[in-house]
Scaffold this active site. Sequence first.
Site, mmCIF file in Angstrom:
data_model
loop_
_atom_site.group_PDB
_atom_site.id
_atom_site.type_symbol
_atom_site.label_atom_id
_atom_site.label_comp_id
_atom_site.label_asym_id
_atom_site.label_seq_id
_atom_site.Cartn_x
_atom_site.Cartn_y
_atom_site.Cartn_z
ATOM 1 N N ASP A 144 -8.183 3.962 -2.762
ATOM 2 C CA ASP A 144 -7.394 3.033 -2.133
ATOM 3 C C ASP A 144 -7.156 1.931 -3.354
ATOM 4 O OD1 ASP A 144 -5.788 1.336 -0.837
ATOM 5 O OD2 ASP A 144 -7.223 1.576 1.103
ATOM 6 N N CYS A 202 0.730 -1.303 -0.115
ATOM 7 C CA CYS A 202 0.023 -0.007 0.064
ATOM 8 C C CYS A 202 0.980 1.187 0.081
ATOM 9 C CB CYS A 202 -1.127 0.018 1.023
ATOM 10 S SG CYS A 202 -0.131 0.223 2.852
ATOM 11 N N HIS A 224 -1.114 2.052 6.922
ATOM 12 C CA HIS A 224 -1.834 2.047 5.850
ATOM 13 C C HIS A 224 -1.591 3.670 5.265
ATOM 14 C CE1 HIS A 224 -4.258 0.531 2.455
ATOM 15 N NE2 HIS A 224 -4.941 1.244 2.656
ATOM 16 N N SER A 255 -1.868 -0.212 16.305
ATOM 17 C CA SER A 255 -1.595 1.126 17.045
ATOM 18 C C SER A 255 -0.382 1.832 16.199
ATOM 19 C CB SER A 255 -0.583 0.504 18.264
ATOM 20 O OG SER A 255 0.591 -0.061 17.964
ATOM 21 N N GLY A 256 0.381 1.345 15.026
ATOM 22 C CA GLY A 256 0.796 2.168 14.375
ATOM 23 C C GLY A 256 0.208 2.547 12.867
#
Length: 290
Positions: free
Chosen positions: A122, A68, A107, A103-104
Amino acid sequence: MDIEAYFERIGYQSTRSKLDLKTLTEILQHQIRAIPFENLNIHCGESMELSLEAIFDQIVRKKRGGWCLQVNHLLYWALTKLGFETTMLGGYVFNTPANKYSSGMIHLLVQVTISGKDYIVDAGFGRSYQMWEPLELTSGKDQPQVPAIFRLTEENGTWYLDQIRREQYVPNQEFINSDLLEKNKYRKIYSFTLEPRTIEDFESMNTYLQTSPASVFTSKSFCSLQTPEGVHCLVGSTLTYRRFSYKDNVDLVEFKSLTEEEIEDVLRTIFGVSLERKLVPKHGDRFFTI
């Protein structure tokens, strides 16, 4: 970097169309059917680069795909170059086994504004979770597409993308309980905010995702490409093809186990990918569905 080379790569006949929803949809659909969602560099001993020049070289010149952070960075560049009003956004992917969002910020997605109306675009989630059309940035509205019904919901400034899926039929009983099959009909995909991002915001996660043993991207090698009727996926040495709505509200999912020799041929013929280094196919235990 030449926009015409990008158009040639995705097979799009540019007539310098209007900057409207129709053009945006056509570009998205051409990209997802030409550029695979894949992480094969990691399993060929190479790195996944974030710079636009490196991405252009890999995807456009070498006719590869990317994950991505790469394919949506390329899409963001192309749409911006064309004159669309674009904003790079960051997403948090839903972890089904943990039942929570990452948590990070792992994307990258793109917001496009056309005549004052906002859309989410997307090209980098792949598999049967890939949107085929831009999504209206509208809360609570079901947006039916060929792969599934998509729904965006906003709560306190955070947006959530969910998917309502069909039943699935697997003719090969050997794979009826495959860990690659999505078990949920209602699937949370990712969350995001409308805070503008830059590619530098993703650098630390780009490194983490391709080096950490906890990352699904180091656990599994994969390649996914949309077709006019469905989607091909290669995970490790398992090839699948999902045909959307082969019967009313039912997807057909076909499985095949490949030999090492067959993998190289399938990558070339189905996905249009020729690797410069030897691929070590991997199907580790991290959760990943098609």
